[in-house]
Motif scaffolding. Sequence first.
Motif, PDB file in Angstrom:
ATOM      1  N   TYR A   1      15.106  18.934 -60.601  1.00 54.53           N
ATOM      2  CA  TYR A   1      14.857  20.397 -61.339  1.00 54.53           C
ATOM      3  C   TYR A   1      16.119  20.799 -62.658  1.00 54.53           C
ATOM      4  O   TYR A   1      15.789  20.383 -64.063  1.00 54.53           O
ATOM      5  CB  TYR A   1      14.851  21.764 -60.984  1.00 54.53           C
ATOM      6  CG  TYR A   1      14.718  22.909 -61.637  1.00 54.53           C
ATOM      7  CD1 TYR A   1      13.405  23.290 -62.068  1.00 54.53           C
ATOM      8  CD2 TYR A   1      15.905  23.082 -62.014  1.00 54.53           C
ATOM      9  CE1 TYR A   1      13.726  24.256 -63.126  1.00 54.53           C
ATOM     10  CE2 TYR A   1      16.540  24.937 -63.105  1.00 54.53           C
ATOM     11  CZ  TYR A   1      14.722  25.187 -63.198  1.00 54.53           C
ATOM     12  OH  TYR A   1      14.714  25.946 -64.339  1.00 54.53           O
ATOM     13  N   VAL A   2      16.951  20.544 -62.349  1.00 54.80           N
ATOM     14  CA  VAL A   2      18.418  20.433 -63.303  1.00 54.80           C
ATOM     15  C   VAL A   2      17.497  19.544 -64.018  1.00 54.80           C
ATOM     16  O   VAL A   2      18.352  19.424 -65.420  1.00 54.80           O
ATOM     17  CB  VAL A   2      19.461  20.224 -62.684  1.00 54.80           C
ATOM     18  CG1 VAL A   2      20.959  19.735 -63.852  1.00 54.80           C
ATOM     19  CG2 VAL A   2      19.718  21.342 -61.764  1.00 54.80           C
ATOM     20  N   LYS A   3      18.479  17.984 -63.718  1.00 53.81           N
ATOM     21  CA  LYS A   3      17.772  16.732 -64.790  1.00 53.81           C
ATOM     22  C   LYS A   3      16.602  17.730 -65.567  1.00 53.81           C
ATOM     23  O   LYS A   3      17.231  16.488 -66.558  1.00 53.81           O
ATOM     24  CB  LYS A   3      17.114  15.632 -64.227  1.00 53.81           C
ATOM     25  CG  LYS A   3      17.069  14.161 -64.396  1.00 53.81           C
ATOM     26  CD  LYS A   3      17.224  13.095 -64.095  1.00 53.81           C
ATOM     27  CE  LYS A   3      16.869  12.298 -64.903  1.00 53.81           C
ATOM     28  NZ  LYS A   3      16.673  10.954 -64.042  1.00 53.81           N
TER      29      LYS A   3
ATOM     30  N   GLU B   1       9.069  22.285 -60.720  1.00 54.38           N
ATOM     31  CA  GLU B   1      10.027  20.958 -61.632  1.00 54.38           C
ATOM     32  C   GLU B   1      10.541  20.607 -61.074  1.00 54.38           C
ATOM     33  O   GLU B   1      11.395  20.840 -59.800  1.00 54.38           O
ATOM     34  CB  GLU B   1      10.023  21.284 -62.784  1.00 54.38           C
ATOM     35  CG  GLU B   1       9.558  21.170 -64.108  1.00 54.38           C
ATOM     36  CD  GLU B   1       9.800  22.617 -65.714  1.00 54.38           C
ATOM     37  OE1 GLU B   1       9.617  21.655 -66.235  1.00 54.38           O
ATOM     38  OE2 GLU B   1      11.206  22.798 -65.279  1.00 54.38           O
TER      39      GLU B   1
ATOM     40  N   ASN C   1      15.225  19.974 -66.822  1.00 52.04           N
ATOM     41  CA  ASN C   1      15.754  21.241 -68.061  1.00 52.04           C
ATOM     42  C   ASN C   1      16.886  21.297 -68.262  1.00 52.04           C
ATOM     43  O   ASN C   1      17.463  21.636 -69.116  1.00 52.04           O
ATOM     44  CB  ASN C   1      15.168  22.566 -66.887  1.00 52.04           C
ATOM     45  CG  ASN C   1      13.941  22.479 -66.859  1.00 52.04           C
ATOM     46  OD1 ASN C   1      12.965  22.487 -67.339  1.00 52.04           O
ATOM     47  ND2 ASN C   1      13.848  22.780 -65.315  1.00 52.04           N
ATOM     48  N   ALA C   2      17.789  19.938 -67.977  1.00 49.72           N
ATOM     49  CA  ALA C   2      18.905  20.014 -68.772  1.00 49.72           C
ATOM     50  C   ALA C   2      18.648  18.669 -70.233  1.00 49.72           C
ATOM     51  O   ALA C   2      19.283  18.778 -70.986  1.00 49.72           O
ATOM     52  CB  ALA C   2      20.601  19.298 -68.481  1.00 49.72           C
ATOM     53  N   SER C   3      17.546  17.691 -70.591  1.00 55.29           N
ATOM     54  CA  SER C   3      17.174  17.805 -71.152  1.00 55.29           C
ATOM     55  C   SER C   3      15.320  17.788 -72.451  1.00 55.29           C
ATOM     56  O   SER C   3      15.478  17.557 -73.339  1.00 55.29           O
ATOM     57  CB  SER C   3      17.201  16.367 -71.109  1.00 55.29           C
ATOM     58  OG  SER C   3      15.809  16.101 -69.433  1.00 55.29           O
ATOM     59  N   TYR C   4      14.655  18.803 -71.197  1.00 56.96           N
ATOM     60  CA  TYR C   4      13.583  18.663 -71.552  1.00 56.96           C
ATOM     61  C   TYR C   4      13.757  20.042 -72.669  1.00 56.96           C
ATOM     62  O   TYR C   4      13.745  21.134 -72.364  1.00 56.96           O
ATOM     63  CB  TYR C   4      12.665  19.098 -70.924  1.00 56.96           C
ATOM     64  CG  TYR C   4      11.485  19.244 -71.006  1.00 56.96           C
ATOM     65  CD1 TYR C   4      10.198  18.853 -71.651  1.00 56.96           C
ATOM     66  CD2 TYR C   4      10.894  20.799 -70.905  1.00 56.96           C
ATOM     67  CE1 TYR C   4       8.904  19.146 -72.292  1.00 56.96           C
ATOM     68  CE2 TYR C   4       9.502  20.646 -72.094  1.00 56.96           C
ATOM     69  CZ  TYR C   4       9.030  19.842 -72.281  1.00 56.96           C
ATOM     70  OH  TYR C   4       7.391  20.735 -72.729  1.00 56.96           O
ATOM     71  N   ARG C   5      12.966  19.978 -73.888  1.00 59.52           N
ATOM     72  CA  ARG C   5      13.253  21.386 -74.998  1.00 59.52           C
ATOM     73  C   ARG C   5      11.729  22.029 -74.597  1.00 59.52           C
ATOM     74  O   ARG C   5      10.985  21.580 -74.623  1.00 59.52           O
ATOM     75  CB  ARG C   5      13.454  20.885 -75.994  1.00 59.52           C
ATOM     76  CG  ARG C   5      13.493  21.685 -77.218  1.00 59.52           C
ATOM     77  CD  ARG C   5      14.226  22.811 -76.936  1.00 59.52           C
ATOM     78  NE  ARG C   5      15.294  21.654 -77.362  1.00 59.52           N
ATOM     79  CZ  ARG C   5      15.447  21.557 -78.452  1.00 59.52           C
ATOM     80  NH1 ARG C   5      15.284  22.554 -79.766  1.00 59.52           N
ATOM     81  NH2 ARG C   5      16.921  20.906 -79.571  1.00 59.52           N
TER      82      ARG C   5
END
Lengths: 409, 409
Positions: free
Chosen positions: B400-402, B282, B404-408
């Motif tokens: 990566y942060v983007k 990711e 995983n900060a939003s994907y469930r």
Amino acid sequence: MTQATSTNKIVILGNESVTLPKGYKAGGMHCGIKKKRLDLGYIVSEVPAAVAGVYTTNIFQAAPLIVTQESIAKENKIQAILVNSGNANACTGEQGLLDAAEMQKKFADELGVQQHLVAVTSTGVIGELLPMDCINTGINQILQSEYEQEENFKQAILTTDTCIKQIGVQLTIDGKTISIGGAAKGSGMIHPNMATMLGFVTTDANIAQEDLLAALKDVTNQTFNMITVDGDTSTNDMVLVMANGLAGNEQLTKDHPDWDCFVDGLEIVCKELAKKIARDGEGATKLVEIQVSGAFSTDAAKTVGKSIISSNLVKTAIYGTDPNWGRIVTAAGYSGVPIEPNLLEVSIGQYKVFEKGLPCPIVEEEVKSYLEQENVVIYVNLNQGDYSATAWGCDLTYDYVKINASYRT
Amino acid sequence: MTQATSTNKIVILGNESVTLPKGYKAGGMHCGIKKKRLDLGYIVSEVPAAVAGVYTTNIFQAAPLIVTQESIAKENKIQAILVNSGNANACTGEQGLLDAAEMQKKFADELGVQQHLVAVTSTGVIGELLPMDCINTGINQILQSEYEQEENFKQAILTTDTCIKQIGVQLTIDGKTISIGGAAKGSGMIHPNMATMLGFVTTDANIAQEDLLAALKDVTNQTFNMITVDGDTSTNDMVLVMANGLAGNEQLTKDHPDWDCFVDGLEIVCKELAKKIARDGEGATKLVEIQVSGAFSTDAAKTVGKSIISSNLVKTAIYGTDPNWGRIVTAAGYSGVPIEPNLLEVSIGQYKVFEKGLPCPIVEEEVKSYLEQENVVIYVNLNQGDYSATAWGCDLTYDYVKINASYRT
């Protein structure tokens, strides 16, 4: 703010630090290692103090750690600590060891004490030799009264930290007021078994050195060793406690009726410093606390807590205020602890999100709004026993990547 | 492209996948779990095939993994694999198990084979029940010729992946052409001991099941288990190999003179899929390879390699094209392997950056320019023995942060 214990009352003083106990002074200055910010600091006790230290478990121990440990081994006492930031004096070979010893000797000479009574430590860039000209010039001047300010010391030990970390406590033993004060720096390479984490604790208690060391090891395992920022364990981690005895109590040992009270005080100081380091992790916007209960052993509780707080997926979800219990459960599941899926209960704040192998119905917006706070607590009950542990960390953010894609540690 | 081995030549076919071997067909469709992309796929063999599987070590195994393992245990054969993406059927309790079994039975009925000859697997969001209406309707239609395309299968297994992962190889055994083909999906929660990593490998080799399983375990330990994206081990990881025997060779066992050649072929397939998963981690912009040599054991080499590739600080430095050897050395130093600081040598590409406890002089711009490439190799020689290992991963980026900060998940 006071905290009742079994034997005593401990008064917590949020604005105090290493000069709260009797007989300590501290200071700091800009000697030229960094561009502008303070980069050289000291703590000095009026008299030699019993000392206890814990050090990084990284095989690459920085030169000052080696020098300091050898010196402390001589009589388990020190009278002063000298710290520089901006350069870690790590991976610097023979010359690094010579530089650390030179720094130590020079400051000892300024103080008029024996060389082995000075602990030295460094934090900052790895693999560059210390600029000894700056440091030596600094040592020549640093004891001047203009630099003698506790605030300067707390500033001088920082690297990418955004704020100072301090705490003080007071308690009464044998009718005497005992003070314990602490200061620390974080903020990346934080996954102590001992990170670039430095912790300095002073007390005026009169205490047996071997018992002080035992207490520090114990307390460190519950506090500094239970935080993580990025899972990386630095070459320079060190926590030192000095106890100069000037409070005038009878010598504290494990057998003293108020021993537990002292250890509680030490633990409060170390825990507060550890939490402040976690909260100020590089790029962090939140302090995250994982409270694990119901484990079959303390080690199992710690392992589960550290597995969850170390998960990049949990950390990014918290940054995104996403009540993603699935990542919490997953991280518990790969911790290596034989947890029982159907017994596990997970709550985010007051909201139970998982039990009996299934997610619980939640009002997503409520949990999301809880996660918007600066302090997030996740409760994990394994329902397998009576042991518990707490781990602390922070969220993983764009700024963590930004800081670390460009900062040369 | 060919690769010489001790006994044979292996031809590598980059554009082939699971239908390269004789007797396999594959397909996929959109059944409605995801909004638009394909989300249901299958592989079917003309005849029952020997099967070997490796599964996540996470204590929370998803329902389809439990159902599939139980089915395979019956006679170590399967004839078909059915995969859905968009929903992991993990943490779904009893109903999840019933749903996995229903999916399995329904597809078996469509094919006219026994239920236990169908392996089922799922990837996607954790903790939501499968939308069985979509899946059942999909299964009713999926064997229609319009959906029978290998490309559809490779698409249908993806989640946040940005590309398909495929590879094929051919070799000759007993005068017969043996083909091995593979397809896989990544791309977060990747730190296999078995991540949400799914790998599907087909071969037409005739091979003893127990030897196939031994080979798969061995190869997985060198390939899929040596990659990391974020250190998180998912609930749904699974790699399955089917061997239907239609190539017509004498049954392969460990004693066959060409055994090693077959295992080499399987390893090439698994390694290529593993590397593609790492490269497509990711948010990743680079594939990072850590080659560790000179270890006193293979396990030591693997541990050092995984410690370095798992370091957020190393990963962000590589994203920032920062030749930060200090973080590499630090990660080696906390791996737990008793390396000898003065023996360690580290190179970034062709540039030696560390030896004899000290950094080497480098032209910073040269190394930086090397790090700008899409494939970065870091060489670590421990100089303590003759064992080696390779680990693969990716850089840690804003994206990566983007994601995983939003994907469930």
